[in-house]
Design a protein around this motif. Structure first.
Motif, PDB file in Angstrom:
ATOM      1  N   PRO A 190      51.490 -40.973 -32.689  1.00 48.38           N
ATOM      2  CA  PRO A 190      52.634 -40.377 -33.394  1.00 48.38           C
ATOM      3  C   PRO A 190      52.240 -39.854 -34.769  1.00 48.38           C
ATOM      4  CG  PRO A 190      52.785 -42.776 -33.425  1.00 48.38           C
ATOM      5  CD  PRO A 190      51.660 -42.426 -32.497  1.00 48.38           C
ATOM      6  N   GLY A 191      52.725 -38.644 -35.090  1.00 49.46           N
ATOM      7  CA  GLY A 191      52.464 -38.079 -36.404  1.00 49.46           C
ATOM      8  C   GLY A 191      51.058 -37.574 -36.590  1.00 49.46           C
ATOM      9  N   SER A 192      50.360 -37.257 -35.499  1.00 46.18           N
ATOM     10  CA  SER A 192      48.998 -36.747 -35.647  1.00 46.18           C
ATOM     11  C   SER A 192      49.033 -35.262 -36.000  1.00 46.18           C
ATOM     12  CB  SER A 192      48.218 -36.952 -34.344  1.00 46.18           C
ATOM     13  OG  SER A 192      48.830 -36.236 -33.293  1.00 46.18           O
ATOM     14  N   GLY A 193      47.871 -34.712 -36.332  1.00 44.35           N
ATOM     15  CA  GLY A 193      47.775 -33.287 -36.616  1.00 44.35           C
ATOM     16  C   GLY A 193      47.704 -32.977 -38.101  1.00 44.35           C
ATOM     17  N   VAL A 194      47.899 -31.698 -38.423  1.00 44.37           N
ATOM     18  CA  VAL A 194      47.872 -31.233 -39.809  1.00 44.37           C
ATOM     19  C   VAL A 194      49.013 -31.903 -40.574  1.00 44.37           C
ATOM     20  CG1 VAL A 194      48.193 -29.200 -41.281  1.00 44.37           C
ATOM     21  CG2 VAL A 194      46.785 -29.044 -39.206  1.00 44.37           C
ATOM     22  N   PRO A 195      48.762 -32.419 -41.779  1.00 43.14           N
ATOM     23  CA  PRO A 195      49.825 -33.106 -42.513  1.00 43.14           C
ATOM     24  C   PRO A 195      50.947 -32.146 -42.864  1.00 43.14           C
ATOM     25  CG  PRO A 195      47.960 -32.693 -43.957  1.00 43.14           C
ATOM     26  CD  PRO A 195      47.504 -32.338 -42.574  1.00 43.14           C
ATOM     27  N   PRO A 196      52.175 -32.642 -42.952  1.00 38.19           N
ATOM     28  CA  PRO A 196      53.289 -31.776 -43.347  1.00 38.19           C
ATOM     29  C   PRO A 196      53.181 -31.388 -44.816  1.00 38.19           C
ATOM     30  CG  PRO A 196      53.996 -34.064 -43.234  1.00 38.19           C
ATOM     31  CD  PRO A 196      52.597 -34.030 -42.704  1.00 38.19           C
ATOM     32  N   TRP A 197      53.837 -30.293 -45.151  1.00 37.50           N
ATOM     33  CA  TRP A 197      53.941 -29.874 -46.549  1.00 37.50           C
ATOM     34  C   TRP A 197      54.705 -30.934 -47.330  1.00 37.50           C
ATOM     35  CZ3 TRP A 197      52.628 -25.487 -49.501  1.00 37.50           C
ATOM     36  CH2 TRP A 197      53.271 -25.385 -50.735  1.00 37.50           C
ATOM     37  N   SER A 198      54.250 -31.249 -48.543  1.00 33.58           N
ATOM     38  CA  SER A 198      54.961 -32.183 -49.415  1.00 33.58           C
ATOM     39  C   SER A 198      55.135 -31.549 -50.782  1.00 33.58           C
ATOM     40  CB  SER A 198      54.186 -33.502 -49.557  1.00 33.58           C
ATOM     41  OG  SER A 198      54.054 -34.153 -48.306  1.00 33.58           O
ATOM     42  N   ASP A 199      56.327 -31.717 -51.379  1.00 36.84           N
ATOM     43  CA  ASP A 199      56.581 -31.099 -52.675  1.00 36.84           C
ATOM     44  C   ASP A 199      56.196 -31.988 -53.841  1.00 36.84           C
ATOM     45  OD1 ASP A 199      58.533 -33.021 -52.466  1.00 36.84           O
ATOM     46  OD2 ASP A 199      60.230 -31.633 -52.577  1.00 36.84           O
ATOM     47  N   SER A 200      55.846 -33.251 -53.564  1.00 37.87           N
ATOM     48  CA  SER A 200      55.480 -34.193 -54.625  1.00 37.87           C
ATOM     49  C   SER A 200      54.888 -35.440 -53.987  1.00 37.87           C
ATOM     50  CB  SER A 200      56.713 -34.588 -55.442  1.00 37.87           C
ATOM     51  OG  SER A 200      57.642 -35.290 -54.622  1.00 37.87           O
TER      52      SER A 200
END
Length: 386
Positions: A190-200
């Protein structure tokens, strides 16, 4: 490289995962505890370096200390491999650097320990027999806010780092048709792959906490993203690469990753925001890199178009060229890239070594390139045949 390392101001370190195999059959064997005990009897190759257990008892890990230049990093990588290979040979087994087990093998027992037990219980069949190995690069970034911005800038380039590193065409006795099957194995989590965009940093932490609260991660220190903030160190940790077939390829991953981080730091200082590449396009780019490596199409995450994988490598090199020049790394990177283009990725070399003999034919080559000179094969041994 000759002489002393240039000081770049941005530190790096590498974690390398390996498999232990039987010298006659080439099948993975659960001897990690004994091999690690032998390897650990002498002082580590450098301060901060060492050897560690992994989830499966067929796997071992070598970790470098903190390095400022490629010369020191190369030395530590070589020494770590030689130390583990010698310990493995003393235990009657061999060390190989490959992303997945080449030959069919029974599921090994898990390494003992409370956290490993929790992992095995949570993921059940997903981790049964999961023996995938990677090459993880840490690059020092002093504060977490900046590190999150760096992650955003790294997102489009993670698939290209994977394409350069592919070293897992075989899995348990079959040719998968992929260059980097390890990535397919990892995608089951679960949650593998390219990390999500984060604003902080707070936003990044919330995304991790959601997965923990949802019951799909053991704790906040465990994420399956291909790049993340290290839970223990002041580093960005890039975990996209397959286990490096050779020291040269591990050095290449470290040099390119550090250069990407340096370029990201420059962009952030200039107020240039990272492109908000689509998560689904990133996933497609990762899949294409795993499927073809450098021998076919890739997906350009920003342009959202199919291009040849080698064109993405050229674009990456153009992007980081100033950072490589400043660190004194450009010549070495160009040399290793030229060699890969000439002799092929780890996956291509495995298939070529296998030839008509099937996957078992790749084992001697893997053993020899993992730690050259560490051992001489017995005269009567033929890998894959009892």
């Amino acid at each position: 490289m000759e002489g002393r390392d240039p000081v770049s101001g941005v530190t790096m370190g590498v974690e390398e995962e390996f498999l232990l195999v039987d010298p006659v059959t080439g099948v993975t064997v659960p001897r990690a505890a004994r091999v690690l005990a032998l390897a650990g009897r002498r002082p580590p190759p450098a301060p901060g370096a060492g050897f560690h257990a992994e989830l499966q008892s067929t796997q071992v890990e070598a970790v470098t200390g903190v390095c400022t230049g490629l010369r020191a990093l190369r030395h530590q990588l070589r020494q770590g491999r030689l130390r583990l290979a010698a310990a493995a040979a003393a235990e009657g087994v061999r060390l190989v650097s490959t992303g997945t087990p080449v030959l069919a093998c029974p599921d090994p027992p898990f390494t003992e320990g409370e956290r490993f037990t929790r992992i095995s219980r949570m993921y059940a069949g997903v981790v049964g027999g999961y023996q995938s190995c990677g090459c993880h690069v840490h690059v020092g970034v002093q504060d977490r806010e900046t590190a999150v911005g760096v992650l955003n800038h790294l997102r489009p380039w993670l698939p290209t780092l994977l394409a350069l590193s592919v070293n897992s065409p075989f899995d348990r006795g079959r040719d998968t048709g992929y260059a980097g099957w390890r990535m397919m194995e990892q995608s089951r989590f679960p949650g593998s792959g390219v990390p999500p965009w984060s604003d902080s940093a707070a936003g990044y932490d919330r995304q991790v906490e959601r997965l923990v609260d949802g019951g799909v991660l053991v704790d906040p220190a465990m994420t399956f993203w291909l790049a993340r903030l290290s839970p223990r160190l002041r580093t960005v940790e890039v975990r996209v690469a397959d286990a490096a077939g050779t020291v040269d390829e591990a050095v290449l991953q470290a040099a390119l990753t550090r250069a990407l981080v340096r370029r990201a730091l420059d962009d952030l200082a200039a107020g240039r925001e990272a492109p908000r590449v689509c998560d689904q396009v990133c996933a497609a780019a990762v899949w294409s890199a795993a499927r073809y490596g450098l021998e076919g199409p890739g997906v350009h995450p920003v342009r959202e178009a199919q291009v040849h994988a080698t064109a993405l490598v050229d674009e990456l090199l153009d992007r980081v060229r100033p950072a490589l020049e400043e660190a004194g790394d450009l010549s070495e990177v160009q040399t290793v890239l030229a060699k890969i283009r000439r002799v092929g990725t780890g996956a291509a070399r495995q298939r070529r070594a296998a030839g008509g003999a099937g996957p078992a034919g790749a084992i001697p080559m893997l053993v020899q390139q993992t730690a050259p000179g560490a051992w001489e094969p017995p005269e009567r041994v033929r890998m894959g045949v009892r």
